[in-house]
Design an enzyme around this catalytic site. Structure first.
Site, PDB file in Angstrom:
ATOM      1  N   GLY A 105      23.922  28.892  36.831  1.00  0.00           N
ATOM      2  CA  GLY A 105      24.079  27.672  36.034  1.00  0.00           C
ATOM      3  C   GLY A 105      23.079  27.696  34.899  1.00  0.00           C
ATOM      4  O   GLY A 105      21.878  27.562  35.128  1.00  0.00           O
ATOM      5  N   GLY A 111      13.701  15.652  42.046  1.00  0.00           N
ATOM      6  CA  GLY A 111      12.615  14.744  41.683  1.00  0.00           C
ATOM      7  C   GLY A 111      12.902  14.104  40.344  1.00  0.00           C
ATOM      8  O   GLY A 111      13.968  14.303  39.772  1.00  0.00           O
ATOM      9  N   SER A 127      15.232  17.006  32.123  1.00  0.00           N
ATOM     10  CA  SER A 127      14.980  18.384  31.668  1.00  0.00           C
ATOM     11  C   SER A 127      14.414  18.435  30.251  1.00  0.00           C
ATOM     12  O   SER A 127      13.613  19.309  29.933  1.00  0.00           O
ATOM     13  CB  SER A 127      16.254  19.215  31.768  1.00  0.00           C
ATOM     14  N   LYS A 146      20.760   7.951  43.130  1.00  0.00           N
ATOM     15  CA  LYS A 146      20.154   7.192  42.010  1.00  0.00           C
ATOM     16  C   LYS A 146      21.015   7.283  40.736  1.00  0.00           C
ATOM     17  O   LYS A 146      20.884   6.461  39.840  1.00  0.00           O
ATOM     18  CB  LYS A 146      18.712   7.595  41.759  1.00  0.00           C
ATOM     19  N   SER A 189      18.567  10.041  30.173  1.00  0.00           N
ATOM     20  CA  SER A 189      19.471  10.228  31.315  1.00  0.00           C
ATOM     21  C   SER A 189      20.921  10.053  30.885  1.00  0.00           C
ATOM     22  O   SER A 189      21.295   9.039  30.289  1.00  0.00           O
ATOM     23  CB  SER A 189      19.129   9.215  32.412  1.00  0.00           C
ATOM     24  N   GLU A 219      26.639  13.193  36.719  1.00  0.00           N
ATOM     25  CA  GLU A 219      27.169  13.344  38.081  1.00  0.00           C
ATOM     26  C   GLU A 219      27.504  12.006  38.734  1.00  0.00           C
ATOM     27  O   GLU A 219      28.324  11.949  39.652  1.00  0.00           O
ATOM     28  CB  GLU A 219      26.159  14.086  38.974  1.00  0.00           C
TER      29      GLU A 219
HETATM   30  N1  LIG Z   1      19.477  17.953  33.170  1.00  0.00           N
HETATM   31  C1  LIG Z   1      18.625  17.349  33.978  1.00  0.00           C
HETATM   32  O1  LIG Z   1      17.700  16.676  33.519  1.00  0.00           O
HETATM   33  C2  LIG Z   1      18.740  17.513  35.456  1.00  0.00           C
HETATM   34  C3  LIG Z   1      19.935  17.855  36.053  1.00  0.00           C
HETATM   35  N2  LIG Z   1      20.019  17.941  37.414  1.00  0.00           N
HETATM   36  C4  LIG Z   1      21.268  18.285  38.084  1.00  0.00           C
HETATM   37  O2  LIG Z   1      21.551  19.662  37.851  1.00  0.00           O
HETATM   38  C5  LIG Z   1      22.961  19.882  37.779  1.00  0.00           C
HETATM   39  C6  LIG Z   1      23.286  20.557  36.459  1.00  0.00           C
HETATM   40  O3  LIG Z   1      22.868  19.683  35.433  1.00  0.00           O
HETATM   41  P1  LIG Z   1      22.718  20.144  33.925  1.00  0.00           P
HETATM   42  O4  LIG Z   1      22.168  21.521  33.848  1.00  0.00           O
HETATM   43  O5  LIG Z   1      22.005  19.083  33.223  1.00  0.00           O
HETATM   44  O6  LIG Z   1      24.249  20.155  33.497  1.00  0.00           O
HETATM   45  P2  LIG Z   1      24.952  20.940  32.326  1.00  0.00           P
HETATM   46  O7  LIG Z   1      26.223  20.237  32.094  1.00  0.00           O
HETATM   47  O8  LIG Z   1      23.982  21.125  31.204  1.00  0.00           O
HETATM   48  O9  LIG Z   1      25.213  22.400  32.962  1.00  0.00           O
HETATM   49  C7  LIG Z   1      26.061  22.551  34.070  1.00  0.00           C
HETATM   50  C8  LIG Z   1      26.119  23.995  34.471  1.00  0.00           C
HETATM   51  O10 LIG Z   1      27.043  24.109  35.559  1.00  0.00           O
HETATM   52  C9  LIG Z   1      28.021  25.083  35.228  1.00  0.00           C
HETATM   53  N3  LIG Z   1      29.312  24.814  35.824  1.00  0.00           N
HETATM   54  C10 LIG Z   1      30.004  23.656  35.818  1.00  0.00           C
HETATM   55  N4  LIG Z   1      31.164  23.789  36.471  1.00  0.00           N
HETATM   56  C11 LIG Z   1      31.217  25.070  36.899  1.00  0.00           C
HETATM   57  C12 LIG Z   1      32.158  25.828  37.623  1.00  0.00           C
HETATM   58  N5  LIG Z   1      33.319  25.285  38.044  1.00  0.00           N
HETATM   59  N6  LIG Z   1      31.865  27.120  37.888  1.00  0.00           N
HETATM   60  C13 LIG Z   1      30.741  27.670  37.461  1.00  0.00           C
HETATM   61  N7  LIG Z   1      29.791  27.006  36.757  1.00  0.00           N
HETATM   62  C14 LIG Z   1      30.042  25.723  36.485  1.00  0.00           C
HETATM   63  C15 LIG Z   1      28.101  25.035  33.721  1.00  0.00           C
HETATM   64  O11 LIG Z   1      28.680  26.226  33.236  1.00  0.00           O
HETATM   65  P3  LIG Z   1      29.334  26.265  31.780  1.00  0.00           P
HETATM   66  O12 LIG Z   1      28.185  26.187  30.819  1.00  0.00           O
HETATM   67  O13 LIG Z   1      30.028  27.563  31.802  1.00  0.00           O
HETATM   68  O14 LIG Z   1      30.239  25.062  31.681  1.00  0.00           O
HETATM   69  C16 LIG Z   1      26.628  24.904  33.359  1.00  0.00           C
HETATM   70  O15 LIG Z   1      25.987  26.142  33.447  1.00  0.00           O
HETATM   71  C17 LIG Z   1      23.614  18.485  37.923  1.00  0.00           C
HETATM   72  O16 LIG Z   1      23.997  18.316  39.261  1.00  0.00           O
HETATM   73  C18 LIG Z   1      22.484  17.536  37.560  1.00  0.00           C
HETATM   74  O17 LIG Z   1      22.610  16.282  38.195  1.00  0.00           O
HETATM   75  C19 LIG Z   1      18.934  17.738  38.207  1.00  0.00           C
HETATM   76  C20 LIG Z   1      17.719  17.419  37.655  1.00  0.00           C
HETATM   77  C21 LIG Z   1      17.523  17.293  36.236  1.00  0.00           C
HETATM   78  O1  LIG Z   2      18.431  13.831  37.481  1.00  0.00           O
HETATM   79  C1  LIG Z   2      17.902  13.689  36.397  1.00  0.00           C
HETATM   80  C2  LIG Z   2      16.479  13.398  36.243  1.00  0.00           C
HETATM   81  O2  LIG Z   2      15.775  13.538  37.434  1.00  0.00           O
HETATM   82  C3  LIG Z   2      18.721  13.797  35.175  1.00  0.00           C
HETATM   83  O3  LIG Z   2      19.419  12.619  35.017  1.00  0.00           O
HETATM   84  P1  LIG Z   2      20.816  12.627  34.256  1.00  0.00           P
HETATM   85  O4  LIG Z   2      21.686  13.607  34.978  1.00  0.00           O
HETATM   86  O5  LIG Z   2      21.276  11.216  34.324  1.00  0.00           O
HETATM   87  O6  LIG Z   2      20.548  13.061  32.845  1.00  0.00           O
END
Ligand SMILES: NC(=O)C1=CN([C@@H]2O[C@H](COP(=O)(O)OP(=O)(O)OC[C@H]3O[C@@H](n4cnc5c(N)ncnc54)[C@H](OP(=O)(O)O)[C@@H]3O)[C@@H](O)[C@H]2O)C=CC1
Ligand SMILES: O=C(CO)COP(=O)(O)O
Length: 307
Positions: free
Chosen positions: A10, A110, A114, A165, A228, A255
């Site tokens: 990811g 936590g 990001s 949350k 967020s 999400e």
């Molecule tokens: N961003 C943040 O601040 C935080 C995010 N999270 C959690 O982390 C997770 C990812 O978030 P985030 O990185 O922000 O999201 P993004 O939308 O930026 O990235 C999502 C990633 O998941 C991949 N993906 C989605 N669907 C598929 C699939 N069917 N098969 C393979 N890969 C897939 C995407 O690939 P592609 O690019 O190819 O679409 C991409 O690499 C979420 O659950 C989020 O809640 C947790 C803490 C902090």
């Molecule tokens: O989980 C997160 C911070 O801890 C990121 O929140 P969002 O997915 O709502 O941007």
């Protein structure tokens, strides 16, 4: 410390931020995404840690792809996804553990927006596992002067704090978008935590975990920050946009939208009272306006604070 080989699956906002943290600590990091140049097999080769930061919608599919490649029997799985599987209501760690029953699984969660972490602003997180040694290894890998990592023995509690949350963050965005004031926001977040604890306990989580970084901590961060995506969903819907319009312009994954639907089914099935989730669900479905959702919450039967 010893340098570790880490495969991060990811390459979205969170996968990249975590990759940068581990790289800055001198670890060998390989990043995979379905659009990237490297094959999954190459990225997984000799990985001591496999960290998934895939959005919920892709977790089951990617876990099953990983099953077709050879891994060391000691590879530690780390999951950073915050969601619930729509078909099974399993959490991401349960999906990974089911696919790899003999490997340690660690949940990383936590208050970790990001964008702030990418700016090296100070932050803290939790790594939780039933395997203490695995959690401590992951703690060492990511800890730095700007990223403080705690261990915790309650993976399901840590995971659900981060997942649930997101629904409250949508509600908090609505609250701010409607300019309801600080009292309303405090009431919403506090009752949101009560709702999260009620659900979490039905899943077997420890109540105490929800008062920690991955529960209250993440709730405060996400309910108070325009960074967020979940908060943005609520905020922009309160300004009159439809869910489809908001999602079309949203950078990355919110999400909470999917979690809310899955959770409502789980709550109905297990007879758990989830008034905030219910109103967020109806709002996302387009059944009610943000103002109607507020009225529904304010006009519920009066009751004791705890029961
Ligand atoms: N961003 C943040 O601040 C935080 C995010 N999270 C959690 O982390 C997770 C990812 O978030 P985030 O990185 O922000 O999201 P993004 O939308 O930026 O990235 C999502 C990633 O998941 C991949 N993906 C989605 N669907 C598929 C699939 N069917 N098969 C393979 N890969 C897939 C995407 O690939 P592609 O690019 O190819 O679409 C991409 O690499 C979420 O659950 C989020 O809640 C947790 C803490 C902090
Ligand atoms: O989980 C997160 C911070 O801890 C990121 O929140 P969002 O997915 O709502 O941007």
């Amino acid at each position: 410390m010893q340098k570790t080989t880490i495969a991060i699956l990811g390459a979205g906002a969170w996968g990249v931020a975590l990759a940068n943290l581990a790289t800055a600590n001198g670890h060998q990091v390989r990043l995979w995404s379905r659009r990237g140049g490297q094959t999954l097999q190459t990225v997984l080769q000799n990985a001591q840690i496999l960290l998934s930061a895939i959005s919920m919608q892709g977790v089951r599919e990617v876990a099953s792809q990983v099953q077709s490649f050879p891994l060391s029997p000691t590879t530690i799985f780390v999951t950073a996804t915050k969601g619930l599987d729509p078909q099974t209501t399993l959490t991401p760690s349960q999906i990974w553990q089911t696919a790899f029953p003999h490997h340690p699984v660690v949940v990383l969660s936590g208050p970790n927006l990001s964008k702030e972490i990418e700016q090296s602003l100070p932050a803290a997180t939790v790594v939780a596992s039933q395997n203490q040694a695995a959690a401590e290894l992951v703690q060492m890998v990511f800890s730095s002067p700007c990223f403080r990592v705690y261990t915790n023995p309650d993976p399901i509690g840590v995971e659900l704090g981060g997942t649930l949350k997101n629904i409250m963050a949508i509600a908090a965005g609505v609250c701010d978008g409607l300019h309801l004031g600080t009292n309303a926001k405090a009431a919403l977040v506090t009752r949101g935590l009560t709702e999260i604890i009620r659900i979490g306990r039905s899943w077997g989580a420890n109540t105490e975990t929800f008062y920690g970084l991955s529960g209250l901590g993440d709730l405060l961060a996400t309910c108070n920050s325009p960074l967020s995506r979940n908060y943005q969903v609520g905020y922009q819907m309160a300004s009159g946009k439809t869910l489809t319009e908001v999602l079309a312009d949203l950078p990355g994954t919110a999400e909470g939208v999917n979690t809310c639907r899955v959770l409502l089914r789980h709550a109905q099935h297990h007879s758990i009272t989830v008034p905030i989730t219910e109103q967020v669900y109806r709002l996302l479905q387009g059944e009610i306006t943000p103002r109607q959702a507020l009225e529904e919450l304010m006009l519920r039967d009066i009751k004791p604070e705890y029961n």
